[in-house]
Motif scaffolding. Structure first.
Motif, PDB file in Angstrom:
ATOM      1  N   THR A 179       0.852  -1.185   0.000  1.00 47.64           N
ATOM      2  CA  THR A 179       0.000   0.000   0.000  1.00 47.64           C
ATOM      3  C   THR A 179       0.885   1.231   0.000  1.00 47.64           C
ATOM      4  OG1 THR A 179      -0.065   0.080   2.410  1.00 47.64           O
ATOM      5  CG2 THR A 179      -1.832  -1.145   1.331  1.00 47.64           C
ATOM      6  N   SER A 180       0.312   2.379  -0.356  1.00 49.63           N
ATOM      7  CA  SER A 180       1.067   3.629  -0.286  1.00 49.63           C
ATOM      8  C   SER A 180       1.376   3.930   1.168  1.00 49.63           C
ATOM      9  CB  SER A 180       0.253   4.788  -0.878  1.00 49.63           C
ATOM     10  OG  SER A 180       0.128   4.627  -2.256  1.00 49.63           O
ATOM     11  N   SER A 181       2.491   4.622   1.404  1.00 51.06           N
ATOM     12  CA  SER A 181       2.903   4.905   2.767  1.00 51.06           C
ATOM     13  C   SER A 181       1.870   5.758   3.488  1.00 51.06           C
ATOM     14  CB  SER A 181       4.266   5.587   2.767  1.00 51.06           C
ATOM     15  OG  SER A 181       4.219   6.793   2.055  1.00 51.06           O
ATOM     16  N   ILE A 182       1.200   6.625   2.831  1.00 56.15           N
ATOM     17  CA  ILE A 182       0.124   7.456   3.374  1.00 56.15           C
ATOM     18  C   ILE A 182      -0.563   8.071   2.177  1.00 56.15           C
ATOM     19  CG2 ILE A 182       1.456   9.570   3.618  1.00 56.15           C
ATOM     20  CD1 ILE A 182      -1.010   8.369   6.268  1.00 56.15           C
ATOM     21  N   SER A 183      -1.766   8.510   2.362  1.00 49.77           N
ATOM     22  CA  SER A 183      -2.498   9.054   1.231  1.00 49.77           C
ATOM     23  C   SER A 183      -2.000  10.442   0.855  1.00 49.77           C
ATOM     24  CB  SER A 183      -3.988   9.094   1.549  1.00 49.77           C
ATOM     25  OG  SER A 183      -4.275  10.149   2.450  1.00 49.77           O
ATOM     26  N   LEU A 184      -2.144  10.767  -0.401  1.00 50.47           N
ATOM     27  CA  LEU A 184      -1.823  12.101  -0.887  1.00 50.47           C
ATOM     28  C   LEU A 184      -2.672  13.127  -0.151  1.00 50.47           C
ATOM     29  CD1 LEU A 184      -0.539  14.102  -2.893  1.00 50.47           C
ATOM     30  CD2 LEU A 184      -2.390  13.517  -4.478  1.00 50.47           C
ATOM     31  N   GLY A 185      -3.945  12.803   0.040  1.00 47.20           N
ATOM     32  CA  GLY A 185      -4.850  13.728   0.719  1.00 47.20           C
ATOM     33  C   GLY A 185      -4.389  14.060   2.125  1.00 47.20           C
ATOM     34  N   ALA A 186      -3.940  13.047   2.864  1.00 46.50           N
ATOM     35  CA  ALA A 186      -3.463  13.275   4.234  1.00 46.50           C
ATOM     36  C   ALA A 186      -2.231  14.175   4.239  1.00 46.50           C
ATOM     37  CB  ALA A 186      -3.168  11.948   4.920  1.00 46.50           C
ATOM     38  N   ASP A 187      -1.332  13.962   3.270  1.00 44.49           N
ATOM     39  CA  ASP A 187      -0.149  14.821   3.167  1.00 44.49           C
ATOM     40  C   ASP A 187      -0.551  16.265   2.862  1.00 44.49           C
ATOM     41  OD1 ASP A 187       1.701  12.871   3.773  1.00 44.49           O
ATOM     42  OD2 ASP A 187       2.389  12.600   1.712  1.00 44.49           O
ATOM     43  N   LEU A 188      -1.471  16.435   1.922  1.00 43.31           N
ATOM     44  CA  LEU A 188      -1.914  17.792   1.569  1.00 43.31           C
ATOM     45  C   LEU A 188      -2.560  18.481   2.769  1.00 43.31           C
ATOM     46  CD1 LEU A 188      -3.338  17.212  -2.015  1.00 43.31           C
ATOM     47  CD2 LEU A 188      -1.264  18.458  -1.395  1.00 43.31           C
ATOM     48  N   ARG A 189      -3.400  17.760   3.492  1.00 42.96           N
ATOM     49  CA  ARG A 189      -4.046  18.322   4.669  1.00 42.96           C
ATOM     50  C   ARG A 189      -3.005  18.727   5.711  1.00 42.96           C
ATOM     51  NH1 ARG A 189      -6.171  14.193   6.470  1.00 42.96           N
ATOM     52  NH2 ARG A 189      -7.932  14.064   5.073  1.00 42.96           N
ATOM     53  N   GLY A 227      -1.037  26.934   8.719  1.00 40.28           N
ATOM     54  CA  GLY A 227      -2.122  27.701   9.312  1.00 40.28           C
ATOM     55  C   GLY A 227      -3.160  28.154   8.291  1.00 40.28           C
ATOM     56  N   MET A 228      -3.279  27.407   7.208  1.00 41.85           N
ATOM     57  CA  MET A 228      -4.169  27.767   6.109  1.00 41.85           C
ATOM     58  C   MET A 228      -5.489  27.009   6.219  1.00 41.85           C
ATOM     59  SD  MET A 228      -2.609  27.762   2.283  1.00 41.85           S
ATOM     60  CE  MET A 228      -2.680  29.231   1.334  1.00 41.85           C
ATOM     61  N   THR A 229      -6.587  27.693   5.976  1.00 46.70           N
ATOM     62  CA  THR A 229      -7.883  27.027   5.928  1.00 46.70           C
ATOM     63  C   THR A 229      -8.134  26.537   4.506  1.00 46.70           C
ATOM     64  OG1 THR A 229      -9.092  29.027   5.326  1.00 46.70           O
ATOM     65  CG2 THR A 229      -8.786  28.599   7.702  1.00 46.70           C
ATOM     66  N   LEU A 230      -9.106  25.648   4.354  1.00 49.05           N
ATOM     67  CA  LEU A 230      -9.494  25.204   3.014  1.00 49.05           C
ATOM     68  C   LEU A 230      -9.971  26.386   2.180  1.00 49.05           C
ATOM     69  CD1 LEU A 230     -11.349  21.806   3.525  1.00 49.05           C
ATOM     70  CD2 LEU A 230      -9.354  22.214   2.083  1.00 49.05           C
ATOM     71  N   THR A 243      14.544  32.349   6.258  1.00 46.26           N
ATOM     72  CA  THR A 243      13.996  32.297   7.606  1.00 46.26           C
ATOM     73  C   THR A 243      12.686  31.550   7.509  1.00 46.26           C
ATOM     74  OG1 THR A 243      14.974  34.450   8.118  1.00 46.26           O
ATOM     75  CG2 THR A 243      13.230  33.668   9.586  1.00 46.26           C
ATOM     76  N   ARG A 244      12.529  30.527   8.346  1.00 48.99           N
ATOM     77  CA  ARG A 244      11.289  29.754   8.340  1.00 48.99           C
ATOM     78  C   ARG A 244      10.701  29.749   9.747  1.00 48.99           C
ATOM     79  NH1 ARG A 244      12.852  24.415   4.794  1.00 48.99           N
ATOM     80  NH2 ARG A 244      13.959  23.810   6.678  1.00 48.99           N
ATOM     81  N   PRO A 245       9.382  29.700   9.856  1.00 50.48           N
ATOM     82  CA  PRO A 245       8.733  29.674  11.176  1.00 50.48           C
ATOM     83  C   PRO A 245       8.777  28.270  11.776  1.00 50.48           C
ATOM     84  CG  PRO A 245       7.062  29.589   9.478  1.00 50.48           C
ATOM     85  CD  PRO A 245       8.392  29.725   8.768  1.00 50.48           C
ATOM     86  N   THR A 246       9.991  27.769  11.975  1.00 45.75           N
ATOM     87  CA  THR A 246      10.181  26.400  12.446  1.00 45.75           C
ATOM     88  C   THR A 246      11.227  26.354  13.545  1.00 45.75           C
ATOM     89  OG1 THR A 246      11.912  26.050  10.797  1.00 45.75           O
ATOM     90  CG2 THR A 246       9.682  25.386  10.178  1.00 45.75           C
TER      91      THR A 246
END
Length: 190
Positions: free
Chosen positions: A7-17, A24-27, A131-134
């Motif tokens: 199976t795929s390691s995780i879904s594309l959708g889960a990664d995108l979400r 911090g982005m809404t749909l 500079t990244r917020p990380t």
């Protein structure tokens, strides 16, 4: 008992979400930037709709990630999905154009952090500071690397570690051998 189903390691959708939420982005905001509907994006995140390559490029751009992170999810036995990442199955991140090869060590992008394997080619240079917020912690597995972190110059070598916490940084490898680092980055940015 080990299953042989792949199976795929995780879904594309889960990664995108996960990527969208880490920024911090809404749909609704993503829909505005990509000129796509909230409903369609929601379906993509739930793996009910399949985006085209051009849609993925648009979404990647809006999320400020290289589109390559959205491809190449390696096949793995079902019992390993989301748990184990085999060396041959690491997902590439970005491009080799800058002399930096990065691979995702995390099974997916749904955690509060990500782990990355980076190889800095001899002579490779990051020209412009970023500079990244990380919060990022790296351990140098091999080689040497010159760093500029928040305006201070450092040289790290095998066994050293360093932290970058929301400040500007850049790197260079002016040495004859590759430098290899393992990173823990929170929140995920790739």
């Amino acid at each position: 008992m080990i299953q042989s189903d792949l199976t795929s390691s995780i879904s594309l959708g889960a990664d995108l979400r996960a990527l969208r939420k880490s920024r911090g982005m809404t749909l609704t905001e993503l829909a505005e930037v990509t000129d796509r509907s909230v409903g369609w994006l929601s379906q993509v995140e739930r793996d009910l709709s399949e985006p085209s390559v051009s849609d993925l490029k648009l979404i990647a751009s809006a999320l400020d990630v290289h589109v390559s992170i959205l491809f190449g999810q390696a096949q793995s036995p079902a019992t390993e999905t989301g748990i184990i990442v085999r060396a041959h199955a690491r997902r590439p991140i970005g491009s080799k154009a800058t002399g930096l090869v990065e691979e995702l060590l995390s099974p997916d992008l749904t955690d509060d952090f990500e782990m990355v394997h980076s190889t800095f080619d001899p002579g490779a240079v990051m020209q412009d500071s970023v500079t990244r917020p990380t919060q990022e912690l790296a351990y140098l597995v091999s080689g040497r690397l010159d760093l500029e972190i928040d305006g201070q110059a450092f040289t790290v070598q095998t066994g050293d570690s360093f932290r970058i916490k929301g400040v500007s940084y850049r790197w260079s490898n002016p040495y004859d051998t590759p430098a290899v680092a393992i990173w823990v980055i929170a929140p995920p940015v790739y």
